[in-house]
Write an enzyme that holds these catalytic residues in place. Sequence first.
Site, PDB file in Angstrom:
ATOM      1  N   GLU A 283       1.106  -0.452  -5.145  1.00 30.63           N
ATOM      2  CA  GLU A 283       0.077   0.564  -5.366  1.00 30.63           C
ATOM      3  C   GLU A 283       0.804   1.893  -5.613  1.00 30.63           C
ATOM      4  O   GLU A 283       1.159   2.605  -4.685  1.00 30.63           O
ATOM      5  CB  GLU A 283      -0.839   0.677  -4.151  1.00 30.63           C
TER       6      GLU A 283
ATOM      7  N   ASP B 285       0.830  -1.202   0.000  1.00 35.64           N
ATOM      8  CA  ASP B 285       0.000   0.000   0.000  1.00 35.64           C
ATOM      9  C   ASP B 285       0.868   1.257   0.000  1.00 35.64           C
ATOM     10  O   ASP B 285       1.959   1.289   0.579  1.00 35.64           O
ATOM     11  CB  ASP B 285      -0.894   0.005   1.242  1.00 35.64           C
TER      12      ASP B 285
END
Length: 768
Positions: A471, A416
């Site tokens: 990401e 993330d």
Amino acid sequence: MASSVLFSSLGVSVFKLQDPKSIEEVETSRSRAFSPAHSHLRSFNTTIKGHFSSYKKKDSYVVNVSSSKINVLHTDMPMEEQLEVFEVDPDLVTHAQHLNYRNEEYMKCKEKIEKYEGGLDKFSSGFLKFGFNRTGNCIVYNEWAPAAQSAQLVGDFNNWDGSQHWMSKDEFGVWTIRIPDVQGKPAIPHRSRVKIRLQRGDGTWLDRIPAWIKWATAEPGKLGANYDGIYWDPPAPEKYEFKHPQPPKPLAPRIYEAHVGMSSVKPHVASYIEFADNVLPRIKANNYNTVQLMAVMEHSYYASFGYHVTNFFAVSSRSGTPEDLKYLIDKAHALGLRVLIDVVHSHASNNIHDGLNGYDFGQSSEFSYFHTGDCGYHNLWDSRLFNYGHWEVQRFLLSNLRWWLDEYKFDGFRFDGVTSMLYHHHGIHMSFTGKYHEYFGLSTDVEAVVYLMLANELVHAMYPEVTVIAEDVSGMPTLCRPVHEGGIGFDFRLAMGIPDKWIQLIKNVRDEHWQMGDICHTLTDRRYTEKCIAYAESHDQSIVGDKTFAFLLMDKEMYTGMSTFEPVTPIVDRGIALHKLIHFLTMALGGEGYLNFMGNEFGHPEWVDFPRDGNNWSYDKCRRRWDLLDMDHLRYKFMNNFNRDMNKLDEKFNFLASTKQIISSASEKDKVIVFEKGSLVFVFNFHPQNTYEGYKVGCDLPGKYRVAFDSDSLEYGGYGRVGHDSDHFTNPEGEPGKPLTNFNNRPNSFMVLSPARTCQVYYKVRET
């Protein structure tokens, strides 16, 4: 003469030379690299002579030659020492200084780890030393807290009186205590509460959860209650033993993004057991091969969606115990599903009572997990930022990756917030255009990049079957190239720009004004040789304040117009048709893998909203309405059936993993997109009204074609207008060997029926 062609395409070639002695040598290399079609290059000799006049012998050069310009790029490094990423993308040579520097920093860091820790394997096994571990007849607890003046271990086992359990500190700031067993039993009982009590420089004492704790819980039913660390060491009969092997790495991941807590129909926090028994079979039935679990790492604030991590080694206790999570993963493996974990190493919760931030007493960065001052705080996320260049931070985070792979048998990671890690500006208020200077310079956080290189090197070397996804919205070049080439090492990057394009079209542009070329550009705008995971909508497009695509398309009629007992309304008819087209075109053209968020496969009608003060702590929107899908008279089943079978199509033909992707037509007049992916021919008709009979589409191979997949099928809520048993025979186009004389640059063609707002896929029938 030493030269080699690195890349060649229409009008462009790139080749490398070592010690070019003359212009004739370069000319010879050029002639080898180019076909006669490229012989119109101008001013070649004049340009090259100017470049080579000052170069030293045995230097290395990359020559980039196109129909309009010639660039000779000097790298100051012998050719055998150059990074391989320059061969993959010669334009990177202009930033060789930066790329070489970051690679040198990576190599230095890796060499230090090998020298002082015995290698990445041992260095990343920190959980065998830190936290709680059994050694003989003792429990040994170690914690890095160099800023503390004194430390005690407290908990239920000593009635929270640490006077008998003082800890000692070594030269590296690591506190240690050994606690012998009592009457043959562990002095700290399994599942009992524990904390470390630390004394600050001003003499005050603070209780903190051990940083390496394996489970942490709050008092049930008490809002805002502080968490406690839980000593987790179940006796043998209570330990979960994995029974099923991990599935092999698929050719292309088809990922089902899921949040366990909100996976129930009931408005409550679902358990790992519930998810395993009730949701995993649905995922398997829809032909996904990978599950991506969100919010597994413990986070004290539920509404953070799992992205404000407080306890990095602990399983989120809201959904169950560590053994419950192991049951879930093992059951997924039994179904042939791989499981990825959302790993959050981009920041940490600002919570000082429950999380890692509690170890920051205002000390210098040298003695903390985080940077100090503004460098250590993310303004938009209200969270702390790691000091990635610090030895103990690297040990902590790398060991965290090993922990999830070793202890829980996860099959990989989705990292993330990688954009925030890559740059000192964290991507805030940045609009990346793709120009290389945006990625390589003083704004790049080289320490964070080196950590990511170490992380990818570690997991890929020790676990070759893992899948690691970044990401990243910036599109940094080399992000998805192997570390040994000089890349950062991820397998895939999320294609984050695709959902924004669809939202912009759905919200702001009338259907008849959608530009096919613009859509195709967005879906194919990714770096050659760096793989992407495409998605139309993830959890980001479903959170409160926005709407799912189905809700954007159909709005209130999702509550009134979904019954098959009533004629379909124009809004619902359009909504279901476009929902299918958008998701499938994204899958087929947008990347080398595909992702869908839980519920979007059947057009979930509601947004996601976690219980919080602003909604009176309601769970009403923190669930999934599987009941709507299971009611056979509702039209939600049509979207689910379509999603199931588009995954099945890839399972059968492996088009996602194919490197063959050719768009032969993107007609603005017809609103039709025709392309080939793998061995299949795709026809998408986005026109609101026009159905085309005898529509001519180009293809590569001659022969007989039939329908492999059709969004207009009755089981997908269509009208069944396309015959699936019809044979489509090809006709040759143009003159052999002359692509420009072909139909849409394809040597063959066949005729199809293309109804409005539908898509069809054709496969070549094998000849007997």
